[in-house]
Design a protein around this motif. Structure first.
Motif, short mmCIF file in Angstrom:
data_model
loop_
_atom_site.label_atom_id
_atom_site.label_comp_id
_atom_site.label_asym_id
_atom_site.label_seq_id
_atom_site.Cartn_x
_atom_site.Cartn_y
_atom_site.Cartn_z
N ARG A 1 0.84 -1.20 0.00
CA ARG A 1 0.00 0.00 0.00
C ARG A 1 0.88 1.25 0.00
O ARG A 1 0.66 2.17 -0.79
N ILE B 1 0.95 4.22 -3.00
CA ILE B 1 0.59 5.63 -2.87
C ILE B 1 1.80 6.54 -3.01
O ILE B 1 1.66 7.75 -3.13
N GLY B 2 2.99 5.94 -3.00
CA GLY B 2 4.18 6.74 -3.26
C GLY B 2 4.55 7.68 -2.13
O GLY B 2 5.05 8.76 -2.36
N CYS B 3 4.30 7.28 -0.90
CA CYS B 3 4.72 8.12 0.22
C CYS B 3 6.20 7.84 0.50
O CYS B 3 6.79 6.92 -0.07
N TYR B 4 6.78 8.60 1.39
CA TYR B 4 8.22 8.51 1.62
C TYR B 4 8.62 7.09 1.99
O TYR B 4 9.58 6.53 1.44
N ILE C 1 8.58 4.76 -0.92
CA ILE C 1 9.69 4.97 -1.85
C ILE C 1 10.96 4.32 -1.32
O ILE C 1 11.71 3.68 -2.05
N ASP D 1 -6.38 5.82 0.27
CA ASP D 1 -5.25 5.16 0.91
C ASP D 1 -4.33 6.13 1.65
O ASP D 1 -3.59 5.74 2.53
N MET D 2 -4.37 7.39 1.25
CA MET D 2 -3.41 8.34 1.79
C MET D 2 -3.84 8.94 3.12
O MET D 2 -3.05 9.63 3.77
N HIS E 1 -1.63 9.81 6.47
CA HIS E 1 -0.25 10.22 6.21
C HIS E 1 -0.19 11.74 6.25
O HIS E 1 -1.21 12.41 6.30
N PHE F 1 4.66 13.06 0.62
CA PHE F 1 4.47 12.85 -0.81
C PHE F 1 5.24 13.83 -1.68
O PHE F 1 5.13 13.80 -2.89
#
Lengths: 127, 94
Positions: free
Chosen positions: A80, A84-87, A90, B65-66, B69, B74
């Motif tokens: 997940r 979503i490409g969060c820190y 990554i 989904d975010m 956070h 991001f």
């Protein structure tokens, strides 16, 4: 050999320790479970009464996710974060430490074996 | 250390207001923001943000989904330009 919560077959160790052979149960949780069910920590796993071991199994399965289920959860969480490409996602993708550790040195667990770079300053000077 | 539960999530007041305003108007223009430490709350879903990374604004469309956070997660603040050891040396000379 007692079977608790499915596949796990701990040996003739004390049950506090034997339970920790289950993925997802550590010493703290093991102690908590036993005190909850009022089972003596020092009992050997093989001396467990049948009711006790079945009670243990039922209690664990009801309250905690263990083994495959837990592994799947972990994988899903990582997937997940990647999607979503969060820190953190990554960092998982590029295979570097996720929790802010230094990477100038060390971090070998995440980065794998050292890759020697030819022609780097130190190497040259030595040669 | 994680934030105390008592306080609830940190949400930037002005940013939240802006989102609410957009909701009323029904528009979804990207909102420029510097509030990287602002938690993404469910109201932010399907809005677009331009998050500052210290230099430029990164565009982010918020999905389910975010939630939970922070916005800053991001918009990366560092650029990594591959370790190119050998190749780099050849190009300037050649």
């Amino acid at each position: 050999m007692p079977r608790i919560a499915g596949i796990d077959i701990p040996t003739d160790k004390r049950i506090v320790i034997a339970l920790t052979y289950i993925y997802g149960i550590g010493k703290v949780l093991s102690k908590k479970i036993l005190s909850e069910l009022k089972i003596d920590e020092n009992l050997r796993a093989k001396d467990l009464h049948e009711d006790q071991s079945s009670a243990l199994g039922a209690y664990i399965e009801k309250n905690f996710s263990i083994e495959g289920q837990l592994r799947r959860q972990e994988m899903q969480n990582i997937a997940r974060m990647k999607s979503i490409g969060c820190y953190r996602g990554i960092r998982h993708k590029v295979g570097l430490p996720v929790r802010g550790q230094r990477t100038k040195t060390n971090a070998r667990t995440r980065k794998g074996r050292k890759k020697t770079v030819a022609g780097k300053k130190n190497v040259k000077e030595l040669g | 250390m994680s934030r105390s539960v008592k306080k609830g999530p940190y949400v930037d007041g002005k940013l939240f207001e802006k989102v609410q305003k957009q909701k009323e108007m029904g528009s979804s223009e990207p909102i420029r923001t510097w509030a990287r430490s602002c938690t993404i709350v469910p109201d932010f879903v399907s809005h677009t943000f331009m998050i500052h990374n210290g230099k430029i604004f990164h565009k982010l469309f918020v999905t389910d989904d975010m939630v939970g956070h922070k916005l800053g997660e991001f918009a990366l603040t560092r650029t990594f330009r591959a370790h190119g050891g050998v190749k780099k040396k050849e190009t300037p000379h050649g």
